[in-house]
Scaffold this active site. Sequence first.
Site, PDB file in Angstrom:
ATOM      1  N   LYS A  22       0.844  -1.203   0.000  1.00 46.57           N
ATOM      2  CA  LYS A  22       0.000   0.000   0.000  1.00 46.57           C
ATOM      3  C   LYS A  22       0.876   1.248   0.000  1.00 46.57           C
ATOM      4  CE  LYS A  22      -1.515   1.633   4.157  1.00 46.57           C
ATOM      5  NZ  LYS A  22      -1.200   3.052   4.293  1.00 46.57           N
ATOM      6  N   ASN A  23       1.944   1.241   0.809  1.00 43.73           N
ATOM      7  CA  ASN A  23       2.756   2.457   0.950  1.00 43.73           C
ATOM      8  C   ASN A  23       3.635   2.734  -0.267  1.00 43.73           C
ATOM      9  OD1 ASN A  23       1.634   2.976   3.392  1.00 43.73           O
ATOM     10  ND2 ASN A  23       3.322   2.134   4.601  1.00 43.73           N
ATOM     11  N   ARG A  92      -4.035  10.593   5.066  1.00 39.85           N
ATOM     12  CA  ARG A  92      -2.925  11.552   5.011  1.00 39.85           C
ATOM     13  C   ARG A  92      -2.153  11.479   3.705  1.00 39.85           C
ATOM     14  NH1 ARG A  92      -0.414  14.316   8.871  1.00 39.85           N
ATOM     15  NH2 ARG A  92       1.525  14.096   7.731  1.00 39.85           N
ATOM     16  N   CYS A 116      -2.650  12.734  13.869  1.00 39.60           N
ATOM     17  CA  CYS A 116      -3.585  11.610  13.891  1.00 39.60           C
ATOM     18  C   CYS A 116      -3.321  10.805  15.149  1.00 39.60           C
ATOM     19  CB  CYS A 116      -3.442  10.761  12.636  1.00 39.60           C
ATOM     20  SG  CYS A 116      -1.840   9.992  12.511  1.00 39.60           S
ATOM     21  N   ARG A 121       2.056  15.096  13.120  1.00 39.79           N
ATOM     22  CA  ARG A 121       2.680  14.715  11.852  1.00 39.79           C
ATOM     23  C   ARG A 121       2.976  15.996  11.063  1.00 39.79           C
ATOM     24  NH1 ARG A 121       0.602   9.038  10.440  1.00 39.79           N
ATOM     25  NH2 ARG A 121       2.141   9.194   8.814  1.00 39.79           N
ATOM     26  N   PRO A 122       4.111  16.652  11.358  1.00 44.84           N
ATOM     27  CA  PRO A 122       4.414  17.927  10.699  1.00 44.84           C
ATOM     28  C   PRO A 122       4.676  17.759   9.203  1.00 44.84           C
ATOM     29  CG  PRO A 122       6.298  17.170  11.983  1.00 44.84           C
ATOM     30  CD  PRO A 122       5.176  16.201  12.249  1.00 44.84           C
ATOM     31  N   ILE A 123       4.572  18.869   8.447  1.00 51.88           N
ATOM     32  CA  ILE A 123       4.880  18.799   7.012  1.00 51.88           C
ATOM     33  C   ILE A 123       5.871  19.900   6.611  1.00 51.88           C
ATOM     34  CG2 ILE A 123       2.757  17.680   6.219  1.00 51.88           C
ATOM     35  CD1 ILE A 123       2.087  20.623   5.259  1.00 51.88           C
ATOM     36  N   ASP A 124       6.604  20.418   7.611  1.00 51.10           N
ATOM     37  CA  ASP A 124       7.555  21.504   7.325  1.00 51.10           C
ATOM     38  C   ASP A 124       8.593  21.106   6.261  1.00 51.10           C
ATOM     39  OD1 ASP A 124       8.230  19.789   9.630  1.00 51.10           O
ATOM     40  OD2 ASP A 124      10.159  20.809   9.547  1.00 51.10           O
ATOM     41  N   LEU A 125       8.991  19.833   6.236  1.00 54.64           N
ATOM     42  CA  LEU A 125      10.021  19.430   5.267  1.00 54.64           C
ATOM     43  C   LEU A 125       9.468  19.405   3.836  1.00 54.64           C
ATOM     44  CD1 LEU A 125      11.719  16.589   7.344  1.00 54.64           C
ATOM     45  CD2 LEU A 125      12.682  18.842   6.836  1.00 54.64           C
ATOM     46  N   ASP A 307       6.180   1.159  11.594  1.00 60.06           N
ATOM     47  CA  ASP A 307       4.921   0.534  11.190  1.00 60.06           C
ATOM     48  C   ASP A 307       4.788  -0.918  11.660  1.00 60.06           C
ATOM     49  OD1 ASP A 307       3.714   2.684  10.082  1.00 60.06           O
ATOM     50  OD2 ASP A 307       4.004   2.105   7.992  1.00 60.06           O
ATOM     51  N   ARG A 399      -8.297  -0.201   5.810  1.00 62.17           N
ATOM     52  CA  ARG A 399      -7.506   0.792   5.076  1.00 62.17           C
ATOM     53  C   ARG A 399      -6.247   0.167   4.471  1.00 62.17           C
ATOM     54  NH1 ARG A 399      -5.121   4.796   8.518  1.00 62.17           N
ATOM     55  NH2 ARG A 399      -3.909   4.894   6.615  1.00 62.17           N
TER      56      ARG A 399
HETATM   57  C1  UD1 Z   1       6.144   7.294   8.141  1.00 58.17           C
HETATM   58  C2  UD1 Z   1       7.231   6.235   8.136  1.00 58.17           C
HETATM   59  C3  UD1 Z   1       6.944   5.326   6.986  1.00 58.17           C
HETATM   60  C4  UD1 Z   1       5.521   4.770   7.154  1.00 58.17           C
HETATM   61  C5  UD1 Z   1       4.493   5.896   7.278  1.00 58.17           C
HETATM   62  C6  UD1 Z   1       3.079   5.416   7.556  1.00 58.17           C
HETATM   63  C7  UD1 Z   1       9.582   6.484   8.750  1.00 58.17           C
HETATM   64  C8  UD1 Z   1      10.824   7.266   8.602  1.00 58.17           C
HETATM   65  N1  UD1 Z   1       8.503   6.872   8.032  1.00 58.17           N
HETATM   66  O1  UD1 Z   1       6.202   7.972   6.892  1.00 58.17           O
HETATM   67  O2  UD1 Z   1       7.885   4.286   6.915  1.00 58.17           O
HETATM   68  O3  UD1 Z   1       5.176   3.961   6.091  1.00 58.17           O
HETATM   69  O4  UD1 Z   1       4.889   6.734   8.349  1.00 58.17           O
HETATM   70  O5  UD1 Z   1       2.876   5.075   8.874  1.00 58.17           O
HETATM   71  O6  UD1 Z   1       9.546   5.532   9.478  1.00 58.17           O
HETATM   72  N2  UD1 Z   1       8.748  14.940   9.881  1.00 58.17           N
HETATM   73  C9  UD1 Z   1       9.005  16.278  10.090  1.00 58.17           C
HETATM   74  N3  UD1 Z   1       8.617  17.155   9.125  1.00 58.17           N
HETATM   75  C10 UD1 Z   1       8.026  16.762   7.953  1.00 58.17           C
HETATM   76  C11 UD1 Z   1       7.782  15.395   7.759  1.00 58.17           C
HETATM   77  C12 UD1 Z   1       8.160  14.502   8.741  1.00 58.17           C
HETATM   78  O7  UD1 Z   1       9.525  16.668  11.123  1.00 58.17           O
HETATM   79  O8  UD1 Z   1       7.718  17.615   7.111  1.00 58.17           O
HETATM   80  C13 UD1 Z   1       9.141  13.958  10.918  1.00 58.17           C
HETATM   81  C14 UD1 Z   1       7.978  13.129  11.412  1.00 58.17           C
HETATM   82  O9  UD1 Z   1       7.303  13.750  12.470  1.00 58.17           O
HETATM   83  C15 UD1 Z   1       8.656  11.855  11.822  1.00 58.17           C
HETATM   84  C16 UD1 Z   1       9.798  11.727  10.835  1.00 58.17           C
HETATM   85  O10 UD1 Z   1      10.019  13.028  10.321  1.00 58.17           O
HETATM   86  O11 UD1 Z   1       9.203  11.958  13.119  1.00 58.17           O
HETATM   87  C17 UD1 Z   1       9.542  10.757   9.701  1.00 58.17           C
HETATM   88  O12 UD1 Z   1       8.292  11.105   9.108  1.00 58.17           O
HETATM   89  P1  UD1 Z   1       7.896  10.731   7.637  1.00 58.17           P
HETATM   90  O13 UD1 Z   1       8.810   9.688   7.122  1.00 58.17           O
HETATM   91  O14 UD1 Z   1       7.713  11.958   6.826  1.00 58.17           O
HETATM   92  O15 UD1 Z   1       6.480  10.156   7.863  1.00 58.17           O
HETATM   93  P2  UD1 Z   1       5.641   9.453   6.787  1.00 58.17           P
HETATM   94  O16 UD1 Z   1       5.973   9.890   5.417  1.00 58.17           O
HETATM   95  O17 UD1 Z   1       4.238   9.542   7.271  1.00 58.17           O
END
Ligand code: UD1
Length: 420
Positions: A22-23, A92, A116, A121-125, A307, A399
């Site tokens: 799925k991912n 998401r 969630c 779950r930030p998106i700053d990056l 996960d 899901r």
């Molecule tokens: C994460 C998991 C991924 C899993 C998915 C669904 C990791 C590294 N990632 O991916 O394997 O399939 O959840 O459950 O294990 N972060 C920031 N800023 C951002 C984006 C992320 O600070 O803009 C932080 C997150 O809070 C977290 C880390 O970076 O601590 C990794 O997050 P990220 O890999 O982006 O999360 P997902 O893509 O949801």
Amino acid sequence: MDKLIIYGGQKLKGTIKASRAKNATLPIMAATLLTSKPVRIRNVPQVQDVKTMAELLKSLGAEVNFDGDDVIIESQNDLLLEAPFDIVRKMRASYYVLGPLLARYRKAKVYLPGGCAIGPRPIDLHIKGMEALGARIEIRHGYIEAEAKVLKGQEILLEGKAGPSVGATANVMMAATLAKGTTKIIGAALEPEIVDLANFLNSLGAKISGQGTSTITIEGVKELNGGEWTPIPDRIEVGTYLCAAIATYGEISIEQCEPKHLDAVLFIFNQLGCEVSVDQKVIRLKAPYRPKAISIVTAPYPGFPTDLQAQIMAVLATASGVSYVTENIFKARFLHALELNRMGADIKIEDNVAIINGVKRLSGAKVMASDLRASAALVIAGLGAEGVTEISRIYHLDRGYEALEKKLTALGAKLERIKT
Ligand code: UD1
């Protein structure tokens, strides 16, 4: 809302096939927005998130047709550029349309995904990466609005405090495929799903190299072609069924998987006392009577995946001794621990560490699923427990796990879904 009733205590035995991830499928489906030509994605898992992504792409104006287990997506030129609240709130991963829309149309508006059940779950990056490529980003009325006259390749350091981001790496990589010049993502995520996305994009004519390492280079191209792709097997699904086998002291084989994607996980299963053998695309596991207690730390790939943290906790709940699970990706991802305690587990949480004092046996109870992987943990616990477990809110399971009841039944589990 449907419930799952599990009659615990049956040893899992037999062979099943892994589904496709799925991912990997979700970002690949979103990436088809980068081309106006048709793309066939083969063998997609029949799970709700895939249906939701199909719904999102349709709402943008793409043609999406399922053909057996395949999905064919064609995004003609005049798409809507807005991913609405109604769909993003369900999933998401909707944010994966941001990069492709911005790349192809220089404009996109996506409802901001919130936190969630697994925490903030930030998106700053994601924003940092798009801005580096030249986009102006504004957060307005709950939406991320992105606009660019032109996207230009750049060197972007994409790593955050918690390490690389899977989502941001995918989004920026997709945006950069149609940018002018060369983009270097430094601090890129190494996950197999990122490698699969890059390979898929290359099959359509993108020029991406370095996927699977921490520096990914993307040479922008003018446009992408159509094509077809089969996503990689679901390593998290495979890990989940292996955990279920351990919790029931069973012995199972899983075919059509990619064992090397599970190196860290199989290493842990060995430490638990399991006999694990690998033969090309097959993993066989024979569980011991009560696993040994161990320490696990979640980490970005190739570390132990967040996960599978909930599922391994369900296993450790009945290990002989005290285990420690440190969650380093989503530090508050422990809601399942409280539900496992209702089933007789002895788990304490201190900051981002779960201390699990193994008990001999869990006992069936009424429990509630809080997110996808937490729900899987409750299924595993229920399979190993004495008596009947009733799991409510199982839409979370739907899901992400294809044919869950069918696969577990094939392994000898006793369970039924009650429609309410
Ligand atoms: C994460 C998991 C991924 C899993 C998915 C669904 C990791 C590294 N990632 O991916 O394997 O399939 O959840 O459950 O294990 N972060 C920031 N800023 C951002 C984006 C992320 O600070 O803009 C932080 C997150 O809070 C977290 C880390 O970076 O601590 C990794 O997050 P990220 O890999 O982006 O999360 P997902 O893509 O949801």
